[in-house]
Scaffold this motif. Structure first.
Motif, PDB file in Angstrom:
ATOM      1  N   TYR A 227       0.873  -1.172   0.000  1.00  0.00           N
ATOM      2  CA  TYR A 227       0.000   0.000   0.000  1.00  0.00           C
ATOM      3  C   TYR A 227       0.904   1.213   0.000  1.00  0.00           C
ATOM      4  O   TYR A 227       1.724   1.376   0.913  1.00  0.00           O
ATOM      5  CB  TYR A 227      -0.889   0.029   1.247  1.00  0.00           C
TER       6      TYR A 227
ATOM      7  N   SER B 180      -4.352 -10.685  12.791  1.00  0.00           N
ATOM      8  CA  SER B 180      -5.002  -9.461  12.334  1.00  0.00           C
ATOM      9  C   SER B 180      -3.991  -8.560  11.636  1.00  0.00           C
ATOM     10  O   SER B 180      -2.869  -8.396  12.112  1.00  0.00           O
ATOM     11  CB  SER B 180      -5.602  -8.743  13.549  1.00  0.00           C
ATOM     12  N   GLY B 181      -4.376  -8.023  10.498  1.00  0.00           N
ATOM     13  CA  GLY B 181      -3.501  -7.082   9.787  1.00  0.00           C
ATOM     14  C   GLY B 181      -2.477  -7.740   8.875  1.00  0.00           C
ATOM     15  O   GLY B 181      -1.638  -7.061   8.283  1.00  0.00           O
ATOM     16  N   CYS B 182      -2.570  -9.079   8.707  1.00  0.00           N
ATOM     17  CA  CYS B 182      -1.546  -9.760   7.894  1.00  0.00           C
ATOM     18  C   CYS B 182      -1.864  -9.704   6.399  1.00  0.00           C
ATOM     19  O   CYS B 182      -1.071 -10.156   5.583  1.00  0.00           O
ATOM     20  CB  CYS B 182      -1.352 -11.195   8.345  1.00  0.00           C
ATOM     21  N   GLY B 183      -3.025  -9.170   6.054  1.00  0.00           N
ATOM     22  CA  GLY B 183      -3.320  -8.984   4.629  1.00  0.00           C
ATOM     23  C   GLY B 183      -4.373  -9.913   4.056  1.00  0.00           C
ATOM     24  O   GLY B 183      -4.508 -10.020   2.829  1.00  0.00           O
ATOM     25  N   LYS B 184      -5.189 -10.548   4.911  1.00  0.00           N
ATOM     26  CA  LYS B 184      -6.193 -11.495   4.420  1.00  0.00           C
ATOM     27  C   LYS B 184      -7.243 -10.796   3.560  1.00  0.00           C
ATOM     28  O   LYS B 184      -7.550 -11.229   2.451  1.00  0.00           O
ATOM     29  CB  LYS B 184      -6.886 -12.208   5.602  1.00  0.00           C
ATOM     30  N   SER B 185      -7.793  -9.680   4.099  1.00  0.00           N
ATOM     31  CA  SER B 185      -8.830  -8.966   3.327  1.00  0.00           C
ATOM     32  C   SER B 185      -8.227  -8.392   2.053  1.00  0.00           C
ATOM     33  O   SER B 185      -8.882  -8.374   0.999  1.00  0.00           O
ATOM     34  CB  SER B 185      -9.444  -7.840   4.163  1.00  0.00           C
ATOM     35  N   THR B 186      -6.975  -7.943   2.154  1.00  0.00           N
ATOM     36  CA  THR B 186      -6.311  -7.401   0.964  1.00  0.00           C
ATOM     37  C   THR B 186      -6.202  -8.481  -0.113  1.00  0.00           C
ATOM     38  O   THR B 186      -6.485  -8.229  -1.289  1.00  0.00           O
ATOM     39  CB  THR B 186      -4.902  -6.891   1.343  1.00  0.00           C
TER      40      THR B 186
ATOM     41  N   ARG C 177       2.155  -9.698   9.118  1.00  0.00           N
ATOM     42  CA  ARG C 177       2.440  -8.811   7.985  1.00  0.00           C
ATOM     43  C   ARG C 177       3.945  -8.599   7.817  1.00  0.00           C
ATOM     44  O   ARG C 177       4.620  -8.394   8.822  1.00  0.00           O
ATOM     45  CB  ARG C 177       1.736  -7.472   8.214  1.00  0.00           C
TER      46      ARG C 177
ATOM     47  N   HIS D  38     -10.453 -15.926  11.762  1.00  0.00           N
ATOM     48  CA  HIS D  38      -9.461 -15.867  12.836  1.00  0.00           C
ATOM     49  C   HIS D  38      -9.547 -17.114  13.702  1.00  0.00           C
ATOM     50  O   HIS D  38      -8.757 -17.298  14.617  1.00  0.00           O
ATOM     51  CB  HIS D  38      -9.797 -14.704  13.790  1.00  0.00           C
TER      52      HIS D  38
ATOM     53  N   LEU E 132       3.728   0.498   2.580  1.00  0.00           N
ATOM     54  CA  LEU E 132       3.633  -0.602   3.535  1.00  0.00           C
ATOM     55  C   LEU E 132       3.515  -1.910   2.760  1.00  0.00           C
ATOM     56  O   LEU E 132       2.580  -2.083   1.975  1.00  0.00           O
ATOM     57  CB  LEU E 132       2.377  -0.391   4.391  1.00  0.00           C
TER      58      LEU E 132
ATOM     59  N   VAL F  43       2.323  -5.401   2.404  1.00  0.00           N
ATOM     60  CA  VAL F  43       1.238  -6.129   3.066  1.00  0.00           C
ATOM     61  C   VAL F  43       1.299  -7.624   2.763  1.00  0.00           C
ATOM     62  O   VAL F  43       1.088  -8.457   3.642  1.00  0.00           O
ATOM     63  CB  VAL F  43      -0.130  -5.550   2.629  1.00  0.00           C
TER      64      VAL F  43
ATOM     65  N   GLN G  30     -16.007  -8.079   4.767  1.00  0.00           N
ATOM     66  CA  GLN G  30     -15.898  -8.371   6.198  1.00  0.00           C
ATOM     67  C   GLN G  30     -17.135  -7.882   6.967  1.00  0.00           C
ATOM     68  O   GLN G  30     -17.550  -8.482   7.938  1.00  0.00           O
ATOM     69  CB  GLN G  30     -14.616  -7.733   6.742  1.00  0.00           C
TER      70      GLN G  30
ATOM     71  N   GLU H 283     -14.467 -13.409   6.838  1.00  0.00           N
ATOM     72  CA  GLU H 283     -14.942 -13.506   8.221  1.00  0.00           C
ATOM     73  C   GLU H 283     -16.455 -13.331   8.331  1.00  0.00           C
ATOM     74  O   GLU H 283     -16.934 -12.454   9.064  1.00  0.00           O
ATOM     75  CB  GLU H 283     -14.260 -12.446   9.092  1.00  0.00           C
TER      76      GLU H 283
HETATM   77  N1  LIG Z   1      -6.744   0.977   1.686  1.00  0.00           N
HETATM   78  C1  LIG Z   1      -5.643   0.837   2.438  1.00  0.00           C
HETATM   79  N2  LIG Z   1      -4.656   1.742   2.411  1.00  0.00           N
HETATM   80  C2  LIG Z   1      -3.539   1.606   3.141  1.00  0.00           C
HETATM   81  N3  LIG Z   1      -3.311   0.551   3.950  1.00  0.00           N
HETATM   82  C3  LIG Z   1      -4.252  -0.380   4.028  1.00  0.00           C
HETATM   83  C4  LIG Z   1      -5.477  -0.307   3.293  1.00  0.00           C
HETATM   84  N4  LIG Z   1      -6.230  -1.395   3.574  1.00  0.00           N
HETATM   85  C5  LIG Z   1      -5.527  -2.120   4.457  1.00  0.00           C
HETATM   86  N5  LIG Z   1      -4.332  -1.517   4.732  1.00  0.00           N
HETATM   87  C6  LIG Z   1      -3.280  -2.029   5.632  1.00  0.00           C
HETATM   88  O1  LIG Z   1      -2.882  -3.285   5.140  1.00  0.00           O
HETATM   89  C7  LIG Z   1      -2.651  -4.195   6.208  1.00  0.00           C
HETATM   90  C8  LIG Z   1      -3.471  -5.445   5.980  1.00  0.00           C
HETATM   91  O2  LIG Z   1      -4.857  -5.109   6.082  1.00  0.00           O
HETATM   92  P1  LIG Z   1      -5.980  -6.201   5.856  1.00  0.00           P
HETATM   93  O3  LIG Z   1      -7.276  -5.526   6.027  1.00  0.00           O
HETATM   94  O4  LIG Z   1      -5.733  -6.902   4.574  1.00  0.00           O
HETATM   95  O5  LIG Z   1      -5.664  -7.205   7.071  1.00  0.00           O
HETATM   96  P2  LIG Z   1      -6.482  -8.468   7.594  1.00  0.00           P
HETATM   97  O6  LIG Z   1      -5.528  -9.618   7.628  1.00  0.00           O
HETATM   98  O7  LIG Z   1      -7.728  -8.643   6.842  1.00  0.00           O
HETATM   99  O8  LIG Z   1      -6.802  -8.041   9.108  1.00  0.00           O
HETATM  100  P3  LIG Z   1      -8.075  -8.398  10.026  1.00  0.00           P
HETATM  101  O9  LIG Z   1      -7.888  -9.834  10.411  1.00  0.00           O
HETATM  102  O10 LIG Z   1      -7.925  -7.485  11.200  1.00  0.00           O
HETATM  103  O11 LIG Z   1      -9.310  -8.156   9.234  1.00  0.00           O
HETATM  104  C9  LIG Z   1      -2.990  -3.440   7.496  1.00  0.00           C
HETATM  105  O12 LIG Z   1      -1.795  -3.002   8.073  1.00  0.00           O
HETATM  106  C10 LIG Z   1      -3.804  -2.258   7.029  1.00  0.00           C
HETATM  107  O13 LIG Z   1      -3.549  -1.127   7.819  1.00  0.00           O
END
Ligand SMILES: Nc1ncnc2c1ncn2[C@@H]1O[C@H](COP(=O)(O)OP(=O)(O)OP(=O)(O)O)[C@@H](O)[C@H]1O
Ligand SMILES: [Mg+2]
Length: 258
Positions: free
Chosen positions: A14, A46-52, A215, A197, A24, A26, A87, A164
């Motif tokens: 990102y 949490s925050g490891c990039g699953k939703s991404t 992450r 999770h 960052l 991801v 989510q 989730e």
């Molecule tokens: N649109 C965005 N712009 C900048 N950074 C982002 C954006 N979306 C997510 N991030 C960052 O990317 C990283 C991964 O986010 P993501 O939502 O993919 O995590 P996740 O594994 O789904 O977490 P969770 O289990 O909490 O839902 C996080 O550090 C988040 O801050």
């Protein structure tokens, strides 16, 4: 078996929105295959990039290195329809349950009158009969999730991406929803990538559990779940279940001592 999702050498950053802001990382060198009609869970901190990762597979972002192929097609070059549930349930509060569910048909400019008739058995199967005209705020949490799942199910595409879907539910409702999802999936079969999770949930539902690192997310390992289907609740109490859980915990970076 056909490979429905093939991800090779995927990196994703990102970039900061302001000039001078650092970017960052991801996802880092993610490699993953999901086969036709498989149920695969993605588990990670949490925050490891699953939703991404789901957003990239759904084709909502194209700014990555590496390759994503969906049924052999590169979504960068040609749109591949997927059923994607965010989510959050994202039901529109001003619309009735049924008109929320029928949104994909409306977007496709399909025949709504016909769809309303045809969907009746599914509304029944998803446990929503009698609540067609209720607004989302008048539904229980589990019903809202089922409505969002039904809407996702009605989207075009053989691949279902679920982020989730039961994360916000209490444990009893969550277990009911898991049993219900598994029975719907065993009947209708789609290729499912399911983010959670919850380790028990991942083992109970999946054919394989993919464990991501902190992450930047990368695949730490994959655990194959060989329980027979239909799954039964008492599988949770078997030594085999504990073995799977131990394997998964040892793959999660936060439990190095296992
Ligand atoms: N649109 C965005 N712009 C900048 N950074 C982002 C954006 N979306 C997510 N991030 C960052 O990317 C990283 C991964 O986010 P993501 O939502 O993919 O995590 P996740 O594994 O789904 O977490 P969770 O289990 O909490 O839902 C996080 O550090 C988040 O801050
Ligand atoms: Mg997420």
């Amino acid at each position: 078996m056909d490979c429905k999702i093939r991800i090779t050498g995927l990196n994703m950053d990102y970039t900061g929105s302001e000039e001078g802001e650092s970017s960052l990382r991801v996802l880092s060198d993610v490699n993953l295959e999901v086969f036709e009609n498989e149920f695969v869970s993605l588990l990670g901190p949490s925050g490891c990039g699953k939703s991404t990762l789901l957003r990239l597979i759904a084709g909502l972002e194209h700014d990555y290195e590496g390759e994503i192929l969906l049924g052999g097609i590169n979504p960068r070059h040609k749109r591949v329809p997927v059923c994607y549930m965010l989510q959050k349930d994202c039901l529109m509060p001003w619309r009735s349950m049924l008109s929320n569910v029928l949104l994909p048909i409306e977007i496709k400019k399909g025949d709504l009158k016909k769809a309303r008739e045809e969907i009746k058995p599914l509304v029944q199967e998803f446990g929503l009969s009698g609540f067609e005209n209720y607004r989302p705020r008048q539904l229980s949490g589990g019903m809202r999730q089922r409505a969002a799942l039904l809407r996702t199910y009605l989207m075009d595409g053989e691949i279902m991406l679920l982020d989730e879907p039961f994360g916000s539910l209490d444990e009893i409702t969550r277990m009911q929803m898991q049993d219900w999802l598994i029975s719907v999936w065993e009947k209708h079969r789609k290729t499912v990538l399911f983010v959670t999770h919850d380790i028990d949930e991942a083992i109970y539902l999946s054919d394989r559990v993919v464990v991501l690192s902190d992450r930047p997310g990368t695949v730490n390992g994959v655990v194959q779940i060989d329980f027979e289907r239909p799954r039964k609740r008492d599988m949770i109490l078997t030594p085999q279940f504990s073995e799977y859980k131990k394997d998964i915990l040892s793959l999660l970076a936060s439990f190095p001592a296992w």
